[in-house]
Design an enzyme around this catalytic site. Structure first.
Site, PDB file in Angstrom:
ATOM      1  N   ASP A 192      -4.458  -7.882  11.769  1.00  0.00           N
ATOM      2  CA  ASP A 192      -2.998  -7.876  11.616  1.00  0.00           C
ATOM      3  C   ASP A 192      -2.457  -6.464  11.353  1.00  0.00           C
ATOM      4  OD1 ASP A 192      -4.204  -7.724   9.126  1.00  0.00           O
ATOM      5  OD2 ASP A 192      -2.801  -9.103   8.149  1.00  0.00           O
ATOM      6  N   THR A 203      -0.777  -6.057  -4.399  1.00  0.00           N
ATOM      7  CA  THR A 203       0.240  -7.093  -4.583  1.00  0.00           C
ATOM      8  C   THR A 203      -0.152  -8.084  -5.677  1.00  0.00           C
ATOM      9  OG1 THR A 203      -0.786  -8.295  -2.746  1.00  0.00           O
ATOM     10  CG2 THR A 203       1.130  -6.940  -2.243  1.00  0.00           C
ATOM     11  N   ARG A 230       8.584  -9.594   1.103  1.00  0.00           N
ATOM     12  CA  ARG A 230       7.799  -9.740  -0.124  1.00  0.00           C
ATOM     13  C   ARG A 230       8.681  -9.540  -1.353  1.00  0.00           C
ATOM     14  NH1 ARG A 230       2.077  -9.082   0.441  1.00  0.00           N
ATOM     15  NH2 ARG A 230       1.453  -8.404   2.532  1.00  0.00           N
ATOM     16  N   HIS A 237      -8.802 -10.763  -3.285  1.00  0.00           N
ATOM     17  CA  HIS A 237      -9.125 -12.150  -2.959  1.00  0.00           C
ATOM     18  C   HIS A 237     -10.093 -12.170  -1.781  1.00  0.00           C
ATOM     19  CE1 HIS A 237      -6.345 -11.703   0.387  1.00  0.00           C
ATOM     20  NE2 HIS A 237      -5.348 -11.445  -0.437  1.00  0.00           N
ATOM     21  N   HIS A 270      -9.537  -9.993   1.297  1.00  0.00           N
ATOM     22  CA  HIS A 270      -9.913  -8.586   1.156  1.00  0.00           C
ATOM     23  C   HIS A 270     -11.418  -8.396   1.305  1.00  0.00           C
ATOM     24  CE1 HIS A 270      -6.151  -8.425  -1.511  1.00  0.00           C
ATOM     25  NE2 HIS A 270      -5.886  -7.622  -0.512  1.00  0.00           N
ATOM     26  N   LYS A 324      -8.113 -20.208   0.829  1.00  0.00           N
ATOM     27  CA  LYS A 324      -7.029 -20.910   0.152  1.00  0.00           C
ATOM     28  C   LYS A 324      -7.515 -22.277  -0.300  1.00  0.00           C
ATOM     29  CE  LYS A 324      -3.402 -18.111   0.720  1.00  0.00           C
ATOM     30  NZ  LYS A 324      -2.562 -17.619  -0.390  1.00  0.00           N
ATOM     31  N   THR A 325      -7.085 -22.703  -1.488  1.00  0.00           N
ATOM     32  CA  THR A 325      -7.352 -24.043  -1.990  1.00  0.00           C
ATOM     33  C   THR A 325      -6.028 -24.653  -2.424  1.00  0.00           C
ATOM     34  OG1 THR A 325      -7.651 -23.376  -4.311  1.00  0.00           O
ATOM     35  CG2 THR A 325      -9.582 -23.234  -2.872  1.00  0.00           C
ATOM     36  N   LYS A 374      -6.628 -19.555   8.282  1.00  0.00           N
ATOM     37  CA  LYS A 374      -7.142 -18.557   7.348  1.00  0.00           C
ATOM     38  C   LYS A 374      -7.946 -19.215   6.233  1.00  0.00           C
ATOM     39  CE  LYS A 374      -4.235 -14.427   7.557  1.00  0.00           C
ATOM     40  NZ  LYS A 374      -3.340 -13.541   6.762  1.00  0.00           N
ATOM     41  N   GLN A 415       2.439   4.007   6.341  1.00  0.00           N
ATOM     42  CA  GLN A 415       0.997   3.824   6.511  1.00  0.00           C
ATOM     43  C   GLN A 415       0.432   4.863   7.475  1.00  0.00           C
ATOM     44  OE1 GLN A 415      -0.569  -0.174   6.753  1.00  0.00           O
ATOM     45  NE2 GLN A 415      -2.244   0.472   8.072  1.00  0.00           N
ATOM     46  N   LYS A 419       3.979 -11.790   7.557  1.00  0.00           N
ATOM     47  CA  LYS A 419       4.834 -12.416   6.556  1.00  0.00           C
ATOM     48  C   LYS A 419       6.120 -12.934   7.189  1.00  0.00           C
ATOM     49  CE  LYS A 419       2.042 -11.564   3.213  1.00  0.00           C
ATOM     50  NZ  LYS A 419       1.318 -12.682   2.577  1.00  0.00           N
TER      51      LYS A 419
END
Length: 409
Positions: A194, A40, A86, A45, A48, A232-233, A229, A173, A82
């Site tokens: 998830d 994506t 997306r 990140h 992952h 993130k910033t 989670k 999947q 989500k």
């Protein structure tokens, strides 16, 4: 210790489909397993990275990883976790992202002599015959059971609902696992917690179609002590690509984690022995900062190499120990002409990415959290002029932890 015991001790494992059988499988060793990553973005990140570390531990114990990059599933989009559908990506964007992720993965996983392989599910998903696929694969899926999955239930409670496009993701999947089982004798799928419903779908599909054993295992998601989670910033995700998140910024993120999260992060995201992890995690008071430095250094070394980790650590120590290290902080070059008539402070802060918006910058200035060349700025209309630069460089500081250089060109 086998791979299962290592992952268990380090705190990775959340759920298992067949615990006793999986333990026996690891006792024998040589397990072929896979982890899927949907492209994506053009970089992995921090989210992952936890599964990548699990993959690395597994490989070090003699098991064979398959890194499945979702060049096919990314055209649908995983609805798990989500709130909204997306954004649809073009095939060209997906293929570009796949290439970037393949290159990144090779830094963490050894692909020599087929000890691991990278596969793109676009190779079999993009050219499926719809009717044949429904008859061969779709017949094994119960809509009632699919609708009971958390990833679907959450979306169906929203006003926008769940699109039929996304509803197919679980089937695709599950089919991925089946394909990998047929092509490479892959018996185990790993993923974040998830992904539990999607993983079960693949396990059951293989068992129904082939009668062969297949297994699933999920890992804890990377969250802090409050259950939020990590990764993130204010400026967005913490990426593994140094062009998106610099090694210094990456180091600083881990240097600033909460005290309660240090031991967990050391266990999940480094290769330090668990005795050392527990020793560092037990430190208290100001001594916990030593553990945070080790966490930040070890993680940056794995992702960016020892040289970049050393540079980031020296820069951080200089900034926080001496109050100034203009040559070491992240840098943005800007034309000198931009400052002839003066640039307002809010424009500067947003341009260099120290704050995500002017309103955020306004609050930071009004609260006394912004400094230029170590001088506090409290006027939101303040004009930044060229005479504030020393040898063509201006050090911008927001709060106690964010530093950024502006260099005239």
């Amino acid at each position: 210790m086998n791979a299962y015991e290592i992952l268990k001790e380090r705190g990775f494992i959340e759920q298992l489909t067949h615990e006793d059988e999986i333990k026996a499988l690891f006792d024998k060793g040589g397990v072929t397993f896979y982890i899927g990553i949907d492209p994506t973005a053009d970089s992995l990140h921090v989210g992952h990275f936890l599964t990548v570390m699990a993959m690395a531990h597994m490989q070090r114990c003699g098991n064979r990883p398959i890194c499945l990059v979702g060049g096919g599933t990314a055209m649908i989009g995983d609805p798990s976790g989500k709130a909204d559908m997306r954004k649809m990506m073009t095939v060209e964007t997906i293929d570009h992202n796949v290439a970037c992720i393949k290159k990144q993965l090779s830094r963490f996983i050894n692909f020599d002599n087929d000890s691991a392989i990278i596969v793109n599910n676009g190779d079999w998903l993009r050219n499926l015959n719809y009717i044949e696929f429904l008859r061969d694969v779709g017949v094994h899926f119960s809509v009632n059971r699919m609708l009971a999955a958390d990833c679907f239930k959450t979306r169906m409670e929203k006003e926008a609902g769940l699109s039929f496009l996304e509803f197919n993701y679980m089937v695709m999947q599950g089919y991925d696992f089946y394909e990998l089982n047929q092509r490479y004798d892959c018996m185990l799928q790993l993923g974040g917690n998830d992904q539990w419903s999607n993983i079960i779908a693949g396990v059951e599909l293989i068992r129904r179609k082939t009668g062969k054993p297949a297994y699933g295992m999920t890992f804890k998601l990377l969250t802090n002590s409050e259950g939020v989670k990590m990764g993130k910033t204010v400026s967005g995700a913490v990426w593994l690509d140094p062009e998106k998140t610099t090694p210094y910024e990456f180091y600083q993120y881990w240097r600033n984690v909460g005290d309660k999260d240090v031991e967990k992060c050391l266990a999940l995201l480094t290769f330090l022995p668990m005795d050392e992890v527990r020793r560092l995690g037990a430190l208290e008071g100001s001594e916990i900062n030593h553990a945070k430095e080790i966490l930040a250094f070890e993680l940056t070394k794995i992702v960016h190499g020892e040289e970049e980790a050393t540079k980031a650590q020296e820069a951080a120590r200089a900034l926080f120990g001496k109050g100034s290290a203009a040559g070491s902080a992240p840098t943005t070059e800007m034309p000198a002409s931009d400052f002839v008539d003066g640039m307002d402070i809010l424009t500067l802060l947003t341009t260099i990415g120290v704050v995500p918006s002017r309103s955020e910058g306004r609050r930071a200035v009004q609260q006394g959290g912004v400094k230029l060349a170590e001088q506090q700025i409290t006027d939101v209309d303040f004009k930044v002029t060229a005479d504030l630069f020393q040898d063509g460089t201006l050090l911008v500081q927001k709060g106690k932890k964010t530093f950024h250089n502006v260099v005239l060109k």
